[in-house]
Design an enzyme around this catalytic site. Structure first.
Site, PDB file in Angstrom:
ATOM      1  N   LYS A 191      11.579   9.454  -6.145  1.00 52.28           N
ATOM      2  CA  LYS A 191       9.963   9.424  -5.909  1.00 52.28           C
ATOM      3  C   LYS A 191       9.685   8.428  -4.642  1.00 52.28           C
ATOM      4  O   LYS A 191       9.866   7.203  -4.697  1.00 52.28           O
ATOM      5  CB  LYS A 191       9.344   8.999  -6.814  1.00 52.28           C
ATOM      6  CG  LYS A 191       7.627   9.360  -6.530  1.00 52.28           C
ATOM      7  CD  LYS A 191       6.438   8.663  -6.918  1.00 52.28           C
ATOM      8  CE  LYS A 191       6.323   7.526  -6.237  1.00 52.28           C
ATOM      9  NZ  LYS A 191       5.638   7.537  -4.851  1.00 52.28           N
ATOM     10  N   GLY A 244       9.946  -2.640  -5.241  1.00 45.85           N
ATOM     11  CA  GLY A 244       8.744  -2.545  -4.616  1.00 45.85           C
ATOM     12  C   GLY A 244       7.929  -3.920  -4.956  1.00 45.85           C
ATOM     13  O   GLY A 244       8.449  -4.901  -5.253  1.00 45.85           O
ATOM     14  N   GLU A 267      13.951  -4.222  -8.048  1.00 48.85           N
ATOM     15  CA  GLU A 267      14.341  -5.443  -6.898  1.00 48.85           C
ATOM     16  C   GLU A 267      12.783  -5.350  -6.457  1.00 48.85           C
ATOM     17  O   GLU A 267      12.250  -4.496  -5.913  1.00 48.85           O
ATOM     18  CB  GLU A 267      15.013  -4.583  -6.042  1.00 48.85           C
ATOM     19  CG  GLU A 267      15.787  -5.429  -4.895  1.00 48.85           C
ATOM     20  CD  GLU A 267      15.000  -5.687  -3.621  1.00 48.85           C
ATOM     21  OE1 GLU A 267      14.156  -6.553  -3.828  1.00 48.85           O
ATOM     22  OE2 GLU A 267      15.293  -4.830  -2.735  1.00 48.85           O
ATOM     23  N   CYS A 302      11.486  -7.278   1.754  1.00 52.12           N
ATOM     24  CA  CYS A 302      11.549  -8.106   0.513  1.00 52.12           C
ATOM     25  C   CYS A 302      11.952  -9.562   0.693  1.00 52.12           C
ATOM     26  O   CYS A 302      11.421 -10.469   0.031  1.00 52.12           O
ATOM     27  CB  CYS A 302      11.994  -7.606  -0.685  1.00 52.12           C
ATOM     28  SG  CYS A 302      13.684  -6.687  -0.272  1.00 52.12           S
ATOM     29  N   GLU A 401       3.215 -13.021  -1.544  1.00 53.31           N
ATOM     30  CA  GLU A 401       4.002 -12.252  -0.837  1.00 53.31           C
ATOM     31  C   GLU A 401       2.775 -11.424   0.221  1.00 53.31           C
ATOM     32  O   GLU A 401       2.069 -10.733  -0.377  1.00 53.31           O
ATOM     33  CB  GLU A 401       4.793 -10.917  -1.792  1.00 53.31           C
ATOM     34  CG  GLU A 401       5.622 -10.093  -0.594  1.00 53.31           C
ATOM     35  CD  GLU A 401       6.497  -9.341  -1.363  1.00 53.31           C
ATOM     36  OE1 GLU A 401       6.148  -8.589  -2.239  1.00 53.31           O
ATOM     37  OE2 GLU A 401       7.867  -9.378  -1.105  1.00 53.31           O
TER      38      GLU A 401
HETATM   39  P1  NDP Z   1       3.981  -0.558  -4.558  1.00 51.71           P
HETATM   40  O1  NDP Z   1       4.834  -1.702  -5.527  1.00 51.71           O
HETATM   41  O2  NDP Z   1       2.701  -0.125  -5.133  1.00 51.71           O
HETATM   42  O3  NDP Z   1       4.865   0.556  -4.473  1.00 51.71           O
HETATM   43  C1  NDP Z   1       6.281   0.808  -4.682  1.00 51.71           C
HETATM   44  C2  NDP Z   1       6.505   2.228  -5.273  1.00 51.71           C
HETATM   45  O4  NDP Z   1       5.869   2.171  -6.489  1.00 51.71           O
HETATM   46  C3  NDP Z   1       6.229   3.336  -4.431  1.00 51.71           C
HETATM   47  O5  NDP Z   1       6.650   4.637  -4.535  1.00 51.71           O
HETATM   48  C4  NDP Z   1       4.453   3.353  -5.357  1.00 51.71           C
HETATM   49  O6  NDP Z   1       4.017   4.920  -4.998  1.00 51.71           O
HETATM   50  C5  NDP Z   1       5.210   3.385  -6.595  1.00 51.71           C
HETATM   51  N1  NDP Z   1       4.021   2.761  -7.643  1.00 51.71           N
HETATM   52  C6  NDP Z   1       2.791   2.129  -7.075  1.00 51.71           C
HETATM   53  N2  NDP Z   1       1.859   2.455  -8.375  1.00 51.71           N
HETATM   54  C7  NDP Z   1       2.653   2.823  -9.277  1.00 51.71           C
HETATM   55  C8  NDP Z   1       2.405   2.882 -10.667  1.00 51.71           C
HETATM   56  N3  NDP Z   1       1.131   2.485 -11.073  1.00 51.71           N
HETATM   57  N4  NDP Z   1       3.412   3.405 -11.656  1.00 51.71           N
HETATM   58  C9  NDP Z   1       4.311   3.945 -11.169  1.00 51.71           C
HETATM   59  N5  NDP Z   1       4.714   3.849  -9.771  1.00 51.71           N
HETATM   60  C10 NDP Z   1       3.809   3.193  -8.930  1.00 51.71           C
HETATM   61  O7  NDP Z   1       3.841  -1.393  -3.231  1.00 51.71           O
HETATM   62  P2  NDP Z   1       2.742  -1.118  -2.044  1.00 51.71           P
HETATM   63  O8  NDP Z   1       3.005  -0.040  -1.384  1.00 51.71           O
HETATM   64  O9  NDP Z   1       1.574  -0.860  -2.982  1.00 51.71           O
HETATM   65  O10 NDP Z   1       2.798  -2.408  -1.352  1.00 51.71           O
HETATM   66  C11 NDP Z   1       2.027  -3.608  -1.986  1.00 51.71           C
HETATM   67  C12 NDP Z   1       2.819  -4.923  -1.837  1.00 51.71           C
HETATM   68  O11 NDP Z   1       3.927  -4.693  -2.520  1.00 51.71           O
HETATM   69  C13 NDP Z   1       3.175  -5.328  -0.419  1.00 51.71           C
HETATM   70  O12 NDP Z   1       2.154  -5.822   0.365  1.00 51.71           O
HETATM   71  C14 NDP Z   1       4.405  -6.035  -0.840  1.00 51.71           C
HETATM   72  O13 NDP Z   1       4.006  -7.324  -0.966  1.00 51.71           O
HETATM   73  C15 NDP Z   1       4.838  -5.387  -1.942  1.00 51.71           C
HETATM   74  N6  NDP Z   1       6.245  -4.485  -1.772  1.00 51.71           N
HETATM   75  C16 NDP Z   1       7.204  -4.951  -1.924  1.00 51.71           C
HETATM   76  C17 NDP Z   1       8.406  -4.286  -1.604  1.00 51.71           C
HETATM   77  C18 NDP Z   1       9.868  -4.767  -1.623  1.00 51.71           C
HETATM   78  O14 NDP Z   1      10.606  -4.355  -1.134  1.00 51.71           O
HETATM   79  N7  NDP Z   1      10.105  -5.883  -2.711  1.00 51.71           N
HETATM   80  C19 NDP Z   1       8.263  -3.186  -0.999  1.00 51.71           C
HETATM   81  C20 NDP Z   1       7.012  -2.415  -0.705  1.00 51.71           C
HETATM   82  C21 NDP Z   1       5.956  -3.409  -1.242  1.00 51.71           C
HETATM   83  P3  NDP Z   1       2.875   5.027  -3.906  1.00 51.71           P
HETATM   84  O15 NDP Z   1       3.049   4.409  -2.952  1.00 51.71           O
HETATM   85  O16 NDP Z   1       3.333   6.736  -3.870  1.00 51.71           O
HETATM   86  O17 NDP Z   1       1.776   4.791  -4.498  1.00 51.71           O
END
Ligand code: NDP
Length: 497
Positions: A191, A244, A267, A302, A401
């Protein structure tokens, strides 16, 4: 500028490169509902495509396909040499389509096209090749259980793996999951993040072309709260591998508890410290690494080195160098070959980063570089490389972050305070220390609670070394042979003589 104009600028990308439907059982299929979400090119704010917003029914179909493929043994019991050949071909096809995939990646997330072409895509393909190579080099064990019995300890795939990935390195993060999960014989449902579904959908076709049997790799685009949650709660998914935010990572632990106690590996985020001690003998090199560590990929990394923890004796000299680099670094058109700094991924993330810049100012920190939006005339989402001085480690800009090009500089009196500050965070993904003193380097490397510690360098990486976090940066490792542990279980087989 229209989507057609943008696509026309990209080598090897055609409108047909952009897939909008879920990939299930070896083909693109109609989604269960007409619901869609928009993908926006963040370099200009232009809408590129409407993508199927998959939900429960689509996830059920993908899981059923993955389960059927897994149980049939068409992949899970295929001879290792054959799996190796197919994954190697998959990696080659990614490289053959490098320009197309790079264009799709930049169109989704606004990173400089040269970074996508020379960094992200070859690195993702290299990851698949690395695990293809590893397939027949990882053995089970024979345990010393006594003379009247032989006990084999064998590794078995978990079954159906859901990979939920973010938008900052869409293809690389997907491949960090796909490589070890597929190499060990699992079936996968990928996904992608809503901002970045293009490369995930396109490589599903390439995997099929390489010989991966239908159902072994399914791709379900959709929103996190729908498709992601449905995967997390699914009773027939054996494992979720996630990259994420920490907030969503914790949700996957809850989903697991509410459903079938599926394996979860996370992660997550970070607030990585770069410690620079007074005895650092290469301030220019350190400054370059500090700037690259927070500004590359517009800070959406990250393990970005977002906290500079610097001893007072060299603070001014170091910060002056970092500020000079930050001020020189200009955001540019991501599709231009000379651009070094691209856009922020989305308007929402842009607003989030800008709000943290306001928070930093209101907390009393001083902006010594950047601090503003860049290229507003483009219609896209760009932010100047920003440096805050006079940051206290208790401030929100030092603890939360930001995920943008924003560096928080914290001045400390000595080595012990530096290590204390480095550890004073909920995160533990990575850290660096710059020093000539080998004893201090060793002491810091052991004392800092983080999954990766660099000494006199930053962000060095290789597929051979594991990557992942301590504390609320998650658990489980991507990369290296250790990643295979996340996708396998050990079985003990006792054979009496
Ligand atoms: P998210 O953690 O929300 O997104 C990562 C993944 O999780 C995406 O595929 C997202 O889907 C999915 N997701 C989101 N909400 C849910 C849920 N309720 N249940 C299951 N899956 C879910 O990151 P964001 O895109 O919102 O970014 C927000 C913050 O997260 C950033 O500002 C950063 O601080 C952090 N982040 C950290 C990352 C890392 O590599 N450690 C990478 C990205 C973000 P979808 O996007 O389709 O909603």
């Amino acid at each position: 500028m229209t989507a057609q104009d943008l696509i026309a600028r990209l080598k090897d990308v055609t409108p047909s490169s952009i897939k909008t439907k879920p990939f299930v059982d070896g083909k693109f299929v109609d989604p269960a509902s007409d619901a869609t979400f928009e993908t926006i090119y963040p370099g200009t704010g232009t809408k590129i495509a409407d993508i199927a917003a998959c939900g429960q029914v689509d996830v059920d179909r993908a899981v059923a396909s993955a389960r059927k493929a897994f149980e049939s043994g068409v992949w899970s019991r295929m001879a290792p040499a054959d799996r190796k050949r197919i994954l190697t071909r998959f990696s080659e096809l990614m490289l053959e389509h490098r320009d197309e995939l790079a264009g799709l990646e930049t169109l989704n997330v606004g990173k400089p096209i040269t970074r996508s072409r020379n960094g992200d895509i070859p690195s993702a393909a290299g990851c698949i090749a690395w695990y293809a190579d590893a397939i027949d080099k990882v053995y089970g064990e024979v345990a010393e259980t006594g003379p009247d019995v032989t006990t084999m300890v064998v590794r078995e795939p978990l079954g159906v793996v859901a990979a939920v990935v973010p938008w900052n390195y869409p293809l690389s993060m997907a491949c960090w999951k796909l490589g070890p999960a597929l190499a060990t014989g699992n079936s996968v449902i990928l996904k992608p993040a809503e901002q970045s579904p293009f490369t995930a959908l396109r490589i599903a076709e390439l995997a099929l072309e390489a010989g991966l049997p239908p159902g072994v790799l399914n791709v379900v685009p959709g929103l996190g709260e729908a498709a992601g949650k449905a995967l997390g709660l699914h009773m027939d998914v054996d494992c979720v591998t996630f990259t994420g935010s920490t907030e969503v990572g914790k949700m996957f632990l809850e989903y697991s508890g509410q459903s079938n106690a599926k394996h979860v590996s996370l992660e997550l985020g970070g607030k990585s410290p770069q410690i620079v001690l007074n005895d650092c003998d290469d301030l220019d090199g350190a400054a370059r690494a500090i700037a690259a560590g927070i500004f590359s990929n517009s800070g959406q990394v990250c393990n970005a080195g977002s906290r500079l923890v610097v001893e007072s004796g060299i603070k001014d000299a170091l910060l002056e160098r970092v500020v000079a680099i930050a001020t020189d670094l200009k955001a540019g058109d991501p599709l231009d070959e000379s651009t070094q700094l691209g856009s922020i991924v989305s308007e929402k993330q842009f607003e989030r980063v800008m709000s943290y810049i306001d928070i930093g100012k209101s907390e009393g920190a001083s902006v010594v570089a950047g601090g503003k939006a860049a290229r507003p005339e483009s219609g896209g989402f760009f932010i100047e490389p920003t440096v805050f001085d006079n940051v206290g480690n208790g401030m929100r800009i030092a603890q939360e972050e930001i995920f943008g090009p924003v560096l928080s500089a914290i001045t400390v009196a000595d080595f012990d305070e530096a290590v204390t500050v480095a550890n004073d965070t909920i995160y533990g993904l990575s850290a660096a220390i710059w020093t000539r003193d080998i004893r201090k380097a060793h002491r810091a490397a052991r004392a800092i609670r983080a999954g990766v510690v660099w000494v006199n360098c930053f962000d060095r990486g290789s597929m051979s070394a594991p990557f992942g976090g301590f504390k609320q940066s998650g658990f489980g490792r991507d990369k290296s042979l250790h990643a295979m542990d996340k996708y396998t279980d050990w079985k003990s087989i006792w054979i009496a003589h």
